[in-house]
Design a protein around this motif. Structure first.
Motif, PDB file in Angstrom:
ATOM      1  N   THR A   1       0.499  -1.410   0.139  1.00 26.73           N
ATOM      2  CA  THR A   1      -0.229   0.359   0.049  1.00 26.73           C
ATOM      3  C   THR A   1       1.009   1.439  -0.185  1.00 26.73           C
ATOM      4  O   THR A   1       0.450   2.517  -0.823  1.00 26.73           O
ATOM      5  CB  THR A   1      -0.917  -0.186   1.149  1.00 26.73           C
ATOM      6  OG1 THR A   1       0.148  -0.093   3.024  1.00 26.73           O
ATOM      7  CG2 THR A   1      -1.861  -1.587   0.714  1.00 26.73           C
ATOM      8  N   ALA A   2       2.048   1.428   0.323  1.00 23.15           N
ATOM      9  CA  ALA A   2       2.957   2.308   1.162  1.00 23.15           C
ATOM     10  C   ALA A   2       3.231   2.704  -0.620  1.00 23.15           C
ATOM     11  O   ALA A   2       3.760   3.817  -1.532  1.00 23.15           O
ATOM     12  CB  ALA A   2       3.678   1.494   1.974  1.00 23.15           C
ATOM     13  N   GLU A   3       3.908   1.457  -1.732  1.00 24.51           N
ATOM     14  CA  GLU A   3       4.101   1.217  -2.916  1.00 24.51           C
ATOM     15  C   GLU A   3       3.216   2.202  -3.637  1.00 24.51           C
ATOM     16  O   GLU A   3       3.469   2.911  -4.689  1.00 24.51           O
ATOM     17  CB  GLU A   3       4.791   0.014  -2.794  1.00 24.51           C
ATOM     18  CG  GLU A   3       6.099  -0.582  -3.213  1.00 24.51           C
ATOM     19  CD  GLU A   3       6.378  -1.622  -3.272  1.00 24.51           C
ATOM     20  OE1 GLU A   3       7.323  -1.693  -3.447  1.00 24.51           O
ATOM     21  OE2 GLU A   3       5.176  -2.513  -3.579  1.00 24.51           O
ATOM     22  N   ARG A   4       2.010   2.392  -3.997  1.00 20.23           N
ATOM     23  CA  ARG A   4       1.282   2.445  -4.294  1.00 20.23           C
ATOM     24  C   ARG A   4       0.585   3.717  -4.187  1.00 20.23           C
ATOM     25  O   ARG A   4      -0.745   4.446  -4.362  1.00 20.23           O
ATOM     26  CB  ARG A   4       0.177   1.633  -4.605  1.00 20.23           C
ATOM     27  CG  ARG A   4       0.690   0.570  -5.136  1.00 20.23           C
ATOM     28  CD  ARG A   4      -0.935  -0.227  -5.674  1.00 20.23           C
ATOM     29  NE  ARG A   4      -1.952  -0.864  -4.630  1.00 20.23           N
ATOM     30  CZ  ARG A   4      -2.652  -2.039  -4.836  1.00 20.23           C
ATOM     31  NH1 ARG A   4      -1.771  -2.860  -5.239  1.00 20.23           N
ATOM     32  NH2 ARG A   4      -3.552  -2.388  -3.559  1.00 20.23           N
ATOM     33  N   ARG A   5       0.634   4.259  -2.639  1.00 22.85           N
ATOM     34  CA  ARG A   5      -0.035   5.776  -2.438  1.00 22.85           C
ATOM     35  C   ARG A   5       0.533   6.739  -2.569  1.00 22.85           C
ATOM     36  O   ARG A   5       1.870   7.048  -2.521  1.00 22.85           O
ATOM     37  CB  ARG A   5       0.222   5.597  -0.739  1.00 22.85           C
ATOM     38  CG  ARG A   5      -0.410   6.693   0.299  1.00 22.85           C
ATOM     39  CD  ARG A   5      -0.724   6.589   1.457  1.00 22.85           C
ATOM     40  NE  ARG A   5       1.549   6.068   1.946  1.00 22.85           N
ATOM     41  CZ  ARG A   5       1.917   5.549   2.448  1.00 22.85           C
ATOM     42  NH1 ARG A   5       0.971   4.457   3.362  1.00 22.85           N
ATOM     43  NH2 ARG A   5       2.844   5.360   2.545  1.00 22.85           N
ATOM     44  N   GLY A   6      -0.109   7.971  -2.932  1.00 18.31           N
ATOM     45  CA  GLY A   6       0.503   8.856  -3.907  1.00 18.31           C
ATOM     46  C   GLY A   6       1.065  10.019  -3.304  1.00 18.31           C
ATOM     47  O   GLY A   6       0.972  10.070  -1.822  1.00 18.31           O
ATOM     48  N   SER A   7       2.075  10.542  -3.161  1.00 14.13           N
ATOM     49  CA  SER A   7       2.946  11.311  -2.847  1.00 14.13           C
ATOM     50  C   SER A   7       1.821  12.503  -2.702  1.00 14.13           C
ATOM     51  O   SER A   7       1.297  13.241  -3.107  1.00 14.13           O
ATOM     52  CB  SER A   7       4.411  11.769  -3.841  1.00 14.13           C
ATOM     53  OG  SER A   7       4.642  10.477  -3.315  1.00 14.13           O
ATOM     54  N   LEU A   8       2.345  13.289  -1.014  1.00 11.03           N
ATOM     55  CA  LEU A   8       2.344  14.896  -1.536  1.00 11.03           C
ATOM     56  C   LEU A   8       2.647  15.746  -2.717  1.00 11.03           C
ATOM     57  O   LEU A   8       3.596  15.333  -4.359  1.00 11.03           O
ATOM     58  CB  LEU A   8       2.758  15.350  -0.421  1.00 11.03           C
ATOM     59  CG  LEU A   8       2.361  14.885   0.665  1.00 11.03           C
ATOM     60  CD1 LEU A   8       3.155  15.480   1.836  1.00 11.03           C
ATOM     61  CD2 LEU A   8       0.948  15.074   0.692  1.00 11.03           C
ATOM     62  N   PRO A   9       1.454  16.662  -3.460  1.00 11.40           N
ATOM     63  CA  PRO A   9       2.004  16.934  -4.359  1.00 11.40           C
ATOM     64  C   PRO A   9       2.866  17.602  -3.957  1.00 11.40           C
ATOM     65  O   PRO A   9       3.749  18.278  -3.825  1.00 11.40           O
ATOM     66  CB  PRO A   9       0.597  18.334  -4.537  1.00 11.40           C
ATOM     67  CG  PRO A   9      -0.123  18.189  -3.700  1.00 11.40           C
ATOM     68  CD  PRO A   9       0.614  17.060  -2.598  1.00 11.40           C
ATOM     69  N   ALA A  10       4.315  17.757  -5.670  1.00 11.51           N
ATOM     70  CA  ALA A  10       5.580  18.433  -5.230  1.00 11.51           C
ATOM     71  C   ALA A  10       5.698  19.900  -5.358  1.00 11.51           C
ATOM     72  O   ALA A  10       3.919  20.732  -5.793  1.00 11.51           O
ATOM     73  CB  ALA A  10       5.646  18.688  -6.860  1.00 11.51           C
ATOM     74  N   ALA A  11       6.550  20.697  -4.850  1.00  8.40           N
ATOM     75  CA  ALA A  11       6.063  22.500  -4.336  1.00  8.40           C
ATOM     76  C   ALA A  11       6.151  23.083  -5.134  1.00  8.40           C
ATOM     77  O   ALA A  11       7.393  22.682  -5.668  1.00  8.40           O
ATOM     78  CB  ALA A  11       6.538  21.700  -2.739  1.00  8.40           C
ATOM     79  N   ASN A  12       5.066  23.921  -5.170  1.00  8.99           N
ATOM     80  CA  ASN A  12       5.390  24.716  -6.200  1.00  8.99           C
ATOM     81  C   ASN A  12       6.321  26.060  -5.965  1.00  8.99           C
ATOM     82  O   ASN A  12       5.309  26.111  -5.464  1.00  8.99           O
ATOM     83  CB  ASN A  12       3.832  24.698  -7.184  1.00  8.99           C
ATOM     84  CG  ASN A  12       4.041  26.315  -8.343  1.00  8.99           C
ATOM     85  OD1 ASN A  12       5.290  26.535  -8.619  1.00  8.99           O
ATOM     86  ND2 ASN A  12       2.823  26.176  -8.932  1.00  8.99           N
ATOM     87  N   PRO A  13       7.405  26.743  -6.162  1.00 10.08           N
ATOM     88  CA  PRO A  13       7.674  27.693  -5.797  1.00 10.08           C
ATOM     89  C   PRO A  13       6.997  28.443  -5.412  1.00 10.08           C
ATOM     90  O   PRO A  13       6.826  29.726  -4.651  1.00 10.08           O
ATOM     91  CB  PRO A  13       9.195  27.547  -6.315  1.00 10.08           C
ATOM     92  CG  PRO A  13       9.318  26.333  -6.892  1.00 10.08           C
ATOM     93  CD  PRO A  13       8.160  25.848  -7.112  1.00 10.08           C
TER      94      PRO A  13
END
Length: 209
Positions: free
Chosen positions: A73-85
């Motif tokens: 489940t950790a492998e498939r879990r979505g990451s937080l949105p990449a920080a847009n400066p």
């Protein structure tokens, strides 16, 4: 040139990997039903049409199975949105909350909740009885905290407050998701906006004037 022995070994390995995948998916399907009986090695074996001995062959024991389920489940879990400066604090907080809300309503999250509910509450007992499962759960905390720190690292906010937000946000979001699943008269969009406003105010309060 591949000889017959190598070809046979590769076929056996592919079958073993397919069996392992089927067992993990069967475990997730069973756990996601919320049925307390799903947290059973025999139930998982039955779901996939195998014996408990076959499950043990793939994962060693029930601790190995649950650790593998959590890792999947950790492998498939979505990451937080990449920080847009260019993105302001409010947009980043709102994006984090919406990402969590979506993730917590998914099947994998329901499966995790069922598994966690069946595991020992006492940390010492959990580590003694399920050391691999405990280690997998523990690794999530570090990964989540690091992701939050990275999402707000370029903003002038107190990193201690970011870590505090990382600590309470999963529980707060599970409460909102629970309200949705149980049925509620509450406005859950308003709840998410209110949580966003509270976090933004808390983090902005740490900025240097």
């Amino acid at each position: 040139m591949i000889d017959g022995a190598d070809l046979t070994a590769r076929r056996v390995n592919r079958r073993g990997l397919a069996t392992r995948e089927n067992m993990l998916e069967a475990a997730l399907r069973a756990l996601a039903t919320g049925d307390p009986a799903a947290v059973s090695a025999n139930r998982i074996a039955k779901e996939v049409g195998a014996t408990w001995g076959a499950v043990k062959y793939q994962f060693g024991d029930i601790d190995g199975l649950w650790a593998a389920v959590l890792h999947r489940t950790a492998e498939r879990r979505g990451s937080l949105p990449a920080a847009n400066p260019a993105a302001p604090l409010r947009d980043r907080v709102a994006a984090t909350i919406e990402t969590m809300f979506t993730g917590l309503t998914a099947r994998d999250s329901r499966a995790i909740e069922s598994l966690r509910a069946a595991l020992p509450r006492d940390r010492g007992e959990l580590e003694r009885l399920y050391p691999r499962t405990s280690a997998e759960l523990s690794s999530w905390l570090g990964s989540w905290t690091a992701a939050c720190e990275q999402a707000f690292a370029d903003l002038d906010v107190d990193p201690d407050r970011v870590r505090e937000v990382a600590s309470f946000l999963p529980g707060a979001m599970r409460g909102i998701v629970s309200e949705q699943q149980l049925g509620t008269y509450s406005d859950l969009e308003a709840a998410r906006r209110g949580l966003t406003n509270a976090i933004v105010a808390y983090l902005e309060g740490s900025r240097n004037p």
